[in-house]
Scaffold this motif. Sequence first.
Motif, mmCIF file in Angstrom:
data_model
loop_
_atom_site.group_PDB
_atom_site.id
_atom_site.type_symbol
_atom_site.label_atom_id
_atom_site.label_comp_id
_atom_site.label_asym_id
_atom_site.label_seq_id
_atom_site.Cartn_x
_atom_site.Cartn_y
_atom_site.Cartn_z
ATOM 1 N N ALA A 18 28.231 23.175 3.232
ATOM 2 C CA ALA A 18 27.062 23.506 3.951
ATOM 3 C C ALA A 18 26.513 22.553 4.871
ATOM 4 N N VAL A 19 26.508 21.284 4.179
ATOM 5 C CA VAL A 19 25.839 20.108 4.808
ATOM 6 C C VAL A 19 26.703 19.668 5.884
ATOM 7 N N LEU A 20 28.043 19.355 5.752
ATOM 8 C CA LEU A 20 28.787 18.507 6.529
ATOM 9 C C LEU A 20 29.512 19.505 7.580
ATOM 10 N N ARG A 21 28.789 20.130 8.613
ATOM 11 C CA ARG A 21 29.235 21.182 9.498
ATOM 12 C C ARG A 21 29.827 20.602 10.697
ATOM 13 N N SER A 22 29.638 19.271 10.916
ATOM 14 C CA SER A 22 29.904 18.678 12.415
ATOM 15 C C SER A 22 31.307 17.853 12.061
ATOM 16 N N THR A 23 31.624 17.123 13.370
ATOM 17 C CA THR A 23 33.071 16.485 13.028
ATOM 18 C C THR A 23 33.046 15.079 12.555
ATOM 19 N N VAL A 24 31.943 14.943 11.873
ATOM 20 C CA VAL A 24 31.608 13.446 11.275
ATOM 21 C C VAL A 24 32.786 13.035 10.234
ATOM 22 N N ALA A 25 33.474 11.897 10.388
ATOM 23 C CA ALA A 25 34.345 11.533 9.360
ATOM 24 C C ALA A 25 34.425 9.938 9.101
ATOM 25 N N LEU A 45 33.710 11.179 4.036
ATOM 26 C CA LEU A 45 33.082 12.275 4.498
ATOM 27 C C LEU A 45 34.051 12.862 5.319
ATOM 28 N N GLN A 46 34.155 14.131 5.538
ATOM 29 C CA GLN A 46 35.105 14.723 6.662
ATOM 30 C C GLN A 46 34.289 16.036 6.849
ATOM 31 N N PRO A 47 34.617 16.724 7.813
ATOM 32 C CA PRO A 47 33.997 17.950 8.020
ATOM 33 C C PRO A 47 34.106 19.063 7.012
ATOM 34 N N GLY A 48 32.983 19.438 6.401
ATOM 35 C CA GLY A 48 33.194 20.278 4.969
ATOM 36 C C GLY A 48 33.750 19.595 3.826
ATOM 37 N N GLU A 49 33.868 18.568 3.681
ATOM 38 C CA GLU A 49 34.132 17.682 2.620
ATOM 39 C C GLU A 49 33.643 16.425 2.241
ATOM 40 N N ALA A 50 33.471 16.120 0.891
ATOM 41 C CA ALA A 50 33.004 14.958 0.479
ATOM 42 C C ALA A 50 33.692 14.585 -0.747
ATOM 43 N N VAL A 95 26.512 4.087 12.227
ATOM 44 C CA VAL A 95 25.433 4.503 11.927
ATOM 45 C C VAL A 95 25.400 6.416 11.822
ATOM 46 N N VAL A 96 26.486 6.984 12.606
ATOM 47 C CA VAL A 96 26.373 8.241 12.524
ATOM 48 C C VAL A 96 26.660 8.761 11.262
ATOM 49 N N LEU A 97 27.334 8.132 10.433
ATOM 50 C CA LEU A 97 27.731 8.390 9.037
ATOM 51 C C LEU A 97 26.468 8.431 8.252
ATOM 52 N N PHE A 98 25.584 7.543 8.418
ATOM 53 C CA PHE A 98 24.281 7.446 7.815
ATOM 54 C C PHE A 98 23.667 8.752 8.145
#
Length: 126
Positions: A18-25, A45-50, A95-98
């Motif tokens: 629910a939280v990680l809907r972007s392509t940040v990894a 962090l990966q899209p939809g996964e932690a 910083v995108v990860l933060f």
Amino acid sequence: MSEAIERFFDSLPSRAPAVLRSTVAGTIQIDLATGDGTTHWLVRLQPGEAEVTRARGPADAIWHSSEDLFDRLVTGRAQAIAAMLRNESTFGGNVVLFLAFRRFFPSPPGARDPRDIVRAQAGRPR
């Protein structure tokens, strides 16, 4: 280590879709300092996964914080960006990860989404 912090990290994998809907990894190492040492958490962090482990390791970013501040963050009594701007904690690396990770923190107690307030007012006659 506070119980709130333990519960927060335990909840990340189930909340990630629910939280990680972007392509940040990437990987964040979170170092929480107390009076007698430092506790390390490694969050991938990966899209939809932690994925969370209590380890140090290669990371794309490192976040240093006091355990007290982090407890306030996970309970909604403090805001992550404000803490950074006041130099209460430090962050180095991607910083995108933060920015993605801070979405896991709850809103302050009693906070409401301004859009909900406007919607409610729009339905009321003046």
